[in-house]
Design a protein around this motif. Sequence first.
Motif, short mmCIF file in Angstrom:
data_model
loop_
_atom_site.label_atom_id
_atom_site.label_comp_id
_atom_site.label_asym_id
_atom_site.label_seq_id
_atom_site.Cartn_x
_atom_site.Cartn_y
_atom_site.Cartn_z
N UNK A 6 7.19 127.62 -42.23
CA UNK A 6 6.45 127.19 -41.04
C UNK A 6 7.26 126.27 -40.14
N UNK A 7 8.56 126.54 -40.03
CA UNK A 7 9.39 125.79 -39.09
C UNK A 7 9.26 126.33 -37.68
N UNK A 8 8.83 127.60 -37.57
CA UNK A 8 8.70 128.33 -36.31
C UNK A 8 10.02 128.49 -35.58
N UNK B 97 0.51 126.17 -31.72
CA UNK B 97 1.03 126.21 -33.09
C UNK B 97 2.37 125.49 -33.22
N UNK B 98 2.99 125.17 -32.09
CA UNK B 98 4.29 124.51 -32.11
C UNK B 98 4.18 122.99 -32.22
N UNK C 204 -2.37 122.08 -24.14
CA UNK C 204 -3.11 123.18 -24.79
C UNK C 204 -4.02 122.64 -25.89
N UNK C 205 -3.52 121.73 -26.71
CA UNK C 205 -4.34 121.17 -27.80
C UNK C 205 -5.55 120.42 -27.26
N UNK D 174 0.11 119.55 -43.23
CA UNK D 174 -1.27 119.34 -42.80
C UNK D 174 -1.37 118.45 -41.57
N UNK D 175 -0.40 117.57 -41.35
CA UNK D 175 -0.41 116.73 -40.15
C UNK D 175 -0.17 117.55 -38.89
N UNK D 176 0.43 118.73 -39.05
CA UNK D 176 0.67 119.61 -37.91
C UNK D 176 -0.50 120.55 -37.66
N UNK D 177 -1.48 120.57 -38.54
CA UNK D 177 -2.63 121.46 -38.40
C UNK D 177 -3.48 121.05 -37.21
#
Length: 259
Positions: free
Chosen positions: A70-72, A120-121, A171-172, A222-225
């Motif tokens: 999940x580094x994208x 997602x980034x 976006x978020x 999880x902090x990136x969720x």
Amino acid sequence: IKNMEACCLEVKSWMFQNKLKLNDQKTEVLLCEPRKKTENVQPRSLLVGNSAIPFSDKVQTLGVILDSELTFTPQVSSIVSTCRYHVRRLSKVRHCLTRKAANAMAVALVMSKLDYCNAILCGIKKDQVKRLQMAQNSAARVVTKTRKRDHITPVLRDLHWLPVSKRIEYKLLSLSYQSIDKSGPEYLSELIPEYKPNRELRSSSQKLLQLPGKKETLTKYSERAFSYAAPILWRSIPLSMKQSSSKAVFKSNLKTYLF
């Protein structure tokens, strides 16, 4: 692994009963965990129907490339490559276009790629964000005919383009507002419910969103969720903006605030 295989078997059975087909040959399996942990997982495949599907390093779904850690990084590389291609094409016809037309083409061909699923980034490494920012800078320089040695910040302001990192925040926060005013998908409201304390507190009137858990129990993943990153960002904007009368007003105020 066995639980997942049993789940796939149930899905395949349900699809068969409803006259649908689960194509084993087109199925991909992605195991998302740090590489040190995945190396110990055995077997290295998942049985789907009659086919043993080996784990993939990355898979693509709806135009988004997901990698196992999940580094994208593959997703960013794909976006940057596409943006560079369109910037080169635009630069060759720029002398035939007005600035307004060039701006419209850049927004349609380049900015749309930078904005697609960019929520997602959130939380990706700074060097990956920098790569995306360089792609945006190139498009801005072509539109405005700015030299490479000139500072880019005034150029982006002139075009009214938010930098890449701010576009992700935009976006978020936009999705957060939609979850509160119920104009977005229902599952968003379930992911980030409004904060409602058991007793009357000062924070009760601040229109906050519920955090999923204590920070000390969260991992870097999880902090990136969305369920964690969105409420944290939401707390950082003024209350007056949270109380905007409509989505259009909120987005307008938010863009000004982020600038």
